[in-house]
Design an enzyme around this catalytic site. Structure first.
Site, PDB file in Angstrom:
ATOM      1  N   TYR A  33       0.806  -1.218   0.000  1.00  0.00           N
ATOM      2  CA  TYR A  33       0.000   0.000   0.000  1.00  0.00           C
ATOM      3  C   TYR A  33       0.844   1.275   0.000  1.00  0.00           C
ATOM      4  CZ  TYR A  33      -3.683  -3.225   1.415  1.00  0.00           C
ATOM      5  OH  TYR A  33      -4.573  -4.266   1.474  1.00  0.00           O
ATOM      6  N   HIS A  75      -4.436   6.169  -1.332  1.00  0.00           N
ATOM      7  CA  HIS A  75      -5.011   6.151   0.013  1.00  0.00           C
ATOM      8  C   HIS A  75      -3.965   6.433   1.086  1.00  0.00           C
ATOM      9  CE1 HIS A  75      -8.966   5.618   1.508  1.00  0.00           C
ATOM     10  NE2 HIS A  75      -8.952   4.339   1.785  1.00  0.00           N
ATOM     11  N   TYR A 131      -5.229  -0.215   9.700  1.00  0.00           N
ATOM     12  CA  TYR A 131      -5.838  -0.093   8.373  1.00  0.00           C
ATOM     13  C   TYR A 131      -6.796   1.085   8.409  1.00  0.00           C
ATOM     14  CZ  TYR A 131      -3.534  -4.324   6.934  1.00  0.00           C
ATOM     15  OH  TYR A 131      -2.571  -5.248   6.639  1.00  0.00           O
ATOM     16  N   ASN A 140      -9.847   1.926   7.609  1.00  0.00           N
ATOM     17  CA  ASN A 140     -11.228   1.956   8.094  1.00  0.00           C
ATOM     18  C   ASN A 140     -11.354   1.920   9.613  1.00  0.00           C
ATOM     19  OD1 ASN A 140     -11.801   1.970   5.404  1.00  0.00           O
ATOM     20  ND2 ASN A 140     -12.749  -0.049   5.359  1.00  0.00           N
ATOM     21  N   ASP A 191      -6.438  11.509   2.237  1.00  0.00           N
ATOM     22  CA  ASP A 191      -6.775  11.654   0.824  1.00  0.00           C
ATOM     23  C   ASP A 191      -8.236  12.035   0.645  1.00  0.00           C
ATOM     24  OD1 ASP A 191      -8.262   8.738  -0.081  1.00  0.00           O
ATOM     25  OD2 ASP A 191      -7.096   8.746   1.776  1.00  0.00           O
ATOM     26  N   ASN A 217     -13.946   6.500   4.921  1.00  0.00           N
ATOM     27  CA  ASN A 217     -14.112   5.546   6.020  1.00  0.00           C
ATOM     28  C   ASN A 217     -13.132   5.757   7.169  1.00  0.00           C
ATOM     29  OD1 ASN A 217     -16.317   4.252   4.874  1.00  0.00           O
ATOM     30  ND2 ASN A 217     -15.038   2.845   3.721  1.00  0.00           N
TER      31      ASN A 217
END
Length: 188
Positions: free
Chosen positions: A14, A19, A64, A66, A91, A112
């Site tokens: 990632y 993100h 993470y 969320n 973002d 989220n």
């Protein structure tokens, strides 16, 4: 004391995605100030940036995206940092690529990570810096877009916006009011 939180997802897969632009701003601040992420607590990596008589915590949650609030709330409680001294960098698909938008409060806007923050903190009144990652074009789904890397032609603009966001944070933690920083860095 201030807590600067960059939102993103942990893991190499990632690291260069849209993100993770919040993590990129934290990385820029680390580089600019010769700091290293050297501590872990409450599902987050962090370091302490010492400025005169003030401490600034630079944080990357590894819950993470969320579940970002699950790391931030206990850190704020443990270090006794109020929501007024919190700034979250993340973002935003609804902003043009590279555009900055600074605010002192607001909704999650469908993000989220911010939903998690607002729900667990019990307030939406904290500082935030949103960085535009552009909206997906063509057949791309939102999840595919936010988890994709920037193209080489986009990367220069993104690097400039990450640098500006880091400069805005630097101005704030060194004494400018957030309202002054907003006037300086919000782009029309």
């Amino acid at each position: 004391m201030k807590l600067i939180v960059g939102l993103g997802n942990p893991g190499e897969q990632y690291s260069k995605t849209r993100h993770n632009i919040g993590f990129s701003v934290i990385d820029q601040l680390l580089s600019d100030n010769q700091l290293m992420m050297d501590k872990q607590k409450f599902n987050a990596d962090y370091t302490i940036w010492r400025l005169a008589e003030d401490k600034v915590f630079l944080v990357k949650p590894y819950t993470y995206m969320n579940n970002s609030g699950e790391a931030v709330l206990p850190l704020m409680s443990y270090f006794n940092v109020s929501a007024d001294d919190l700034c979250v960098v993340y973002d935003d698909m609804d902003l043009a690529l590279g555009r900055l938008r600074l605010r002192t409060k607001g909704s999650a806007g469908g993000h989220n990570g911010m939903k998690s923050m607002i729900n667990l903190l019990g307030t939406s009144e904290f500082k935030r810096i949103r960085i535009g990652i552009g909206h997906p074009e063509g057949p791309y789904k939102v999840v595919d877009h936010v988890l994709s890397a920037f193209t080489p032609s986009e990367q220069l603009l993104v690097d400039q916006s990450v640098d500006k966001a880091a400069q805005a944070i630097d101005d704030w933690v060194k004494g400018a009011s957030f309202e002054e920083v907003m006037k300086e860095y919000n782009q029309k």
